[in-house]
Motif scaffolding. Structure first.
Motif, PDB file in Angstrom:
ATOM      1  N   UNK A 295     -14.044  -5.526  24.773  1.00 19.04           N
ATOM      2  CA  UNK A 295     -13.159  -6.313  23.910  1.00 19.04           C
ATOM      3  C   UNK A 295     -12.669  -5.518  22.706  1.00 19.04           C
ATOM      4  N   UNK A 296     -13.406  -4.482  22.313  1.00 23.76           N
ATOM      5  CA  UNK A 296     -12.984  -3.667  21.170  1.00 23.76           C
ATOM      6  C   UNK A 296     -11.632  -3.017  21.403  1.00 23.76           C
ATOM      7  N   UNK A 297     -11.249  -2.851  22.655  1.00 25.34           N
ATOM      8  CA  UNK A 297      -9.964  -2.225  22.949  1.00 25.34           C
ATOM      9  C   UNK A 297      -8.789  -3.140  22.655  1.00 25.34           C
ATOM     10  N   UNK A 298      -9.059  -4.428  22.488  1.00 24.88           N
ATOM     11  CA  UNK A 298      -7.981  -5.374  22.228  1.00 24.88           C
ATOM     12  C   UNK A 298      -7.326  -5.846  23.515  1.00 24.88           C
ATOM     13  N   UNK A 299      -6.310  -6.706  23.398  1.00 31.35           N
ATOM     14  CA  UNK A 299      -5.657  -7.240  24.597  1.00 31.35           C
ATOM     15  C   UNK A 299      -4.895  -6.164  25.361  1.00 31.35           C
ATOM     16  N   UNK A 300      -4.929  -6.280  26.660  1.00 29.67           N
ATOM     17  CA  UNK A 300      -4.186  -5.369  27.529  1.00 29.67           C
ATOM     18  C   UNK A 300      -2.824  -5.998  27.813  1.00 29.67           C
ATOM     19  N   UNK A 301      -1.784  -5.493  27.171  1.00 25.93           N
ATOM     20  CA  UNK A 301      -0.465  -6.099  27.313  1.00 25.93           C
ATOM     21  C   UNK A 301       0.105  -5.937  28.716  1.00 25.93           C
ATOM     22  N   UNK A 302      -0.456  -5.031  29.512  1.00 30.26           N
ATOM     23  CA  UNK A 302       0.004  -4.918  30.891  1.00 30.26           C
ATOM     24  C   UNK A 302      -0.344  -6.164  31.700  1.00 30.26           C
ATOM     25  N   UNK A 303      -1.331  -6.934  31.214  1.00 25.76           N
ATOM     26  CA  UNK A 303      -1.681  -8.184  31.879  1.00 25.76           C
ATOM     27  C   UNK A 303      -0.666  -9.282  31.580  1.00 25.76           C
TER      28      UNK A 303
END
Length: 239
Positions: free
Chosen positions: A155-163
């Protein structure tokens, strides 16, 4: 931009995630300080790493970092990454998927996965032509769809906008849940060309077995690089 050289490696460049605490990269600076090319990378435990700290210290300033899994669990991402480690190690691949005919060096010629893995593990690896080949860029969504559906990034990576199709319309469907498998032995020269990923997004390399070496070029080095290769996706340095 990155080029890599691997011994049994998984996935693609810029950040690095290790399922075992790395021992070859001592911590060189506090998170958030400017990265000095040639210096050892910062090592940070994923336990307790917040999205804000990761974004401010590494993502926004484009500072490469090695993250390692500590003793504490970090939710679904930890479980899914453990699953990847258990499923995608060479022993598990040989046992569960050895019958698959896989492409080497991203080409058309295929070989049984078990045959390739046996060549890497053989006692005379340097004499086996297959040991110098590279199994790379296998999309998990195509080759291991059930595993791909279960994988999650920390979760530290943040949201994956590719999703999110609204945020990233028109991208190939394979990018929506993008995990790739890379495996080679010590005799392989690594990825065949110095490159910037086609999609121009941040990437993380999840090291599940063996060791891997990256060659990174900072964005400021762009003036010293020119497009190369048949499709211009590779790079070569200016003389």
């Amino acid at each position: 931009m990155a080029s890599d050289s691997d011994d049994d490696d998984l996935f693609g460049p810029m950040g690095a995630f290790s399922t075992a605490q790395p021992v070859l990269l001592p911590e060189a600076f506090r998170a958030g300080e400017s990265y000095v090319p040639g210096e050892p990378l910062c090592r940070v435990a994923l336990d307790g790493l917040s999205m804000q700290r990761f974004r401010e210290s590494f993502l926004r300033p484009r500072v490469p970092v090695v993250l390692f899994q500590g003793e504490k669990a970090f939710g679904n991402a930890c479980d899914s990454l453990r699953l990847a480690q258990e499923t995608l190690c060479t022993a598990a691949l040989a046992q569960g998927f050895g019958h698959l005919q896989v492409p080497l060096d991203a080409g058309d010629a295929r070989v049984r996965l078990s045959t390739f893995l046996e060549a890497l593990a053989g006692p005379k690896e340097e004499e086996a032509p297959l040991s110098r080949r590279y199994l790379r860029n296998l999309h998990l969504s195509e080759w291991f769809p059930e595993l791909a559906r279960q994988l999650r990034l920390p979760t530290a990576f943040g949201p994956n906008f590719l999703h999110n199709e609204a945020r990233t319309p028109g991208v190939p469907e394979a990018w929506r849940n993008w995990f790739e498998l890379f495996i080679c032995g010590a005799n392989n020269d690594g990825f065949p060309f110095f490159h910037q990923d086609t999609c121009h997004v941040h990437a993380v390399a999840m090291q599940l077995q063996g060791r891997k070496r990256f060659l990174l070029a900072e964005p400021s080095a762009s003036d010293f690089l020119v497009p190369g290769g048949r499709d211009g996706l590779g790079s070569t340095s200016k003389s």
